[in-house]
Motif scaffolding. Structure first.
Motif, short mmCIF file in Angstrom:
data_model
loop_
_atom_site.label_atom_id
_atom_site.label_comp_id
_atom_site.label_asym_id
_atom_site.label_seq_id
_atom_site.Cartn_x
_atom_site.Cartn_y
_atom_site.Cartn_z
N GLU A 131 0.85 -1.18 0.00
CA GLU A 131 0.00 0.00 0.00
C GLU A 131 0.89 1.24 0.00
O GLU A 131 2.01 1.21 0.53
CB GLU A 131 -0.92 0.03 1.22
N ARG A 171 -14.20 1.10 2.95
CA ARG A 171 -13.32 -0.06 2.91
C ARG A 171 -12.80 -0.33 4.32
O ARG A 171 -12.29 0.57 4.99
CB ARG A 171 -12.14 0.17 1.96
N VAL A 173 -10.05 -2.32 6.53
CA VAL A 173 -8.72 -2.89 6.34
C VAL A 173 -8.21 -3.47 7.66
O VAL A 173 -8.34 -2.85 8.71
CB VAL A 173 -7.72 -1.82 5.83
N GLN A 212 -10.64 -5.81 3.27
CA GLN A 212 -9.28 -6.03 2.79
C GLN A 212 -8.38 -6.50 3.92
O GLN A 212 -8.22 -5.83 4.93
CB GLN A 212 -8.72 -4.73 2.20
N ILE A 221 -2.44 -9.52 -0.37
CA ILE A 221 -3.66 -8.81 -0.01
C ILE A 221 -4.86 -9.65 -0.44
O ILE A 221 -4.93 -10.12 -1.57
CB ILE A 221 -3.72 -7.42 -0.67
N THR A 223 -8.98 -9.55 -0.69
CA THR A 223 -10.12 -8.64 -0.68
C THR A 223 -11.42 -9.41 -0.90
O THR A 223 -11.43 -10.49 -1.50
CB THR A 223 -9.99 -7.55 -1.75
#
Length: 319
Positions: A131, A171, A173, A212, A221, A223
């Motif tokens: 990221e 989102r 995370v 995520q 990752i 998702t």
């Protein structure tokens, strides 16, 4: 030190739900008996890395760079150690556990501690390959969430990060310092995220757009884009799980469930599966627990018998 007071559980978090599904007796030891567990270097590293990834966003976007983030590791370790000096024992020199536990500099294996800190720094640096923090402005970090379902069940937990797009899409995370699971275990990994999505949906009225999972150990990752039907299924599962937990609490019948995960359990000496004996049940056996606020009489939906690991520093009774 005063022993923790045993009390019936009154809420559910992703970690405690996972405990019960893994082994009801483990849930009892952690939530009802509140037995202490020895800290581990891996879990402690996870706590430090999570703190660093939260603090990275304190700086302006242009200053969110790898050298600064790596430097935060030592600072966050020292802050954690100030709150929990017993963690020094993780790096005590062999033959000197007493000195290490007391925090004596002479009792610390400096080379082992340095290696551990470096491993934490490497996990932080790997995050930058997954990221770009200079392009992120989280709406929330380490967000504590809590809601009560119509059934009366209280859900609670801590979300690592919540991002909100200009269009309003959300989102969720979560950082993991371990490796990504194989495809056959992805569902179990996403259970925690769907739990959080359900809570946010009930709190804010909109289903999060994306879930995520960021695996720093393997650089992956994962998702998932949930739908209302997914979250309604999770809610039904949690209510059924809670009925099973209440039944076990009322009867004192907390059965062990042996699995490969037993090798990491601190409580083998107390577990019947390994020849141990659990401590005396600290609660009174009763016909039924008092109902939770807003809860009607439980309905037997055929799943009441369901029963088949917020992180360090956040677990507790009913957590």
């Amino acid at each position: 030190m005063t022993a923790p007071i045993a009390r019936p559980p009154d809420s559910l978090s992703p970690s405690r739900a996972a405990d019960f599904m893994q082994c009801p007796l483990l849930y009892r030891f952690r939530v009802i008996d509140r037995l202490p567990e020895a800290p581990s270097a891996a879990a402690t590293r996870g706590t430090v890395v999570h703190a660093v990834l939260e603090r990275v966003f304190d700086a302006p976007a242009g200053e969110r760079v790898i050298p600064r983030a790596r430097a935060l590791v030592v600072r966050e370790w020292e802050r954690l150690l100030a709150r929990r000096p017993e963690l020094t024992a993780l790096f005590a020199e062999e033959g000197e556990p007493g000195e290490g536990a007391a925090g004596s500099a002479g009792g610390v294996d400096a080379a082992r501690l340095a290696e551990w800190l470096t491993s934490a720094e490497e996990l932080v640096e790997r995050w930058f390959a997954l990221e770009d923090p200079t392009r992120l402005e989280p709406a929330e970090r380490e967000l504590f969430v809590e809601t009560r379902l119509e059934s009366g069940l209280r859900l609670r937990g801590v979300i690592d990060r919540v991002d909100v797009a200009p269009t309003g899409e959300v989102r969720i995370v979560d950082y993991k310092t371990g490796k990504a699971p194989g495809p056959q275990y992805a569902g179990a990994a996403l259970f925690q995220m769907k739990f959080y999505a359900l809570v946010l949906w009930r709190l804010r009225g909109a289903v999060p757009r994306r879930l995520q999972l960021v695996y720093l150990g393997s650089g992956d990752i994962l998702t998932y884009d949930p739908e209302e039907s997914d979250l309604l299924g999770v809610e039904r599962k949690l209510v059924a799980l809670w009925h099973a937990i209440r039944q076990a609490t009322e009867t004192g019948d907390w059965r062990p469930s042996r699995s490969k995960l037993c090798g990491w359990c601190d409580h083998q000496a107390r577990c019947p599966e390994f020849g141990g004996t659990p401590p005396p049940y600290p609660l009174s056996i009763q016909t039924a627990l008092p109902l939770l606020p807003g809860q009607g009489a439980p309905v037997d939906d055929g799943a009441g018998g369901l029963g088949a690991g917020e992180r360090p520093d956040t677990a507790g009774a009913g957590a």
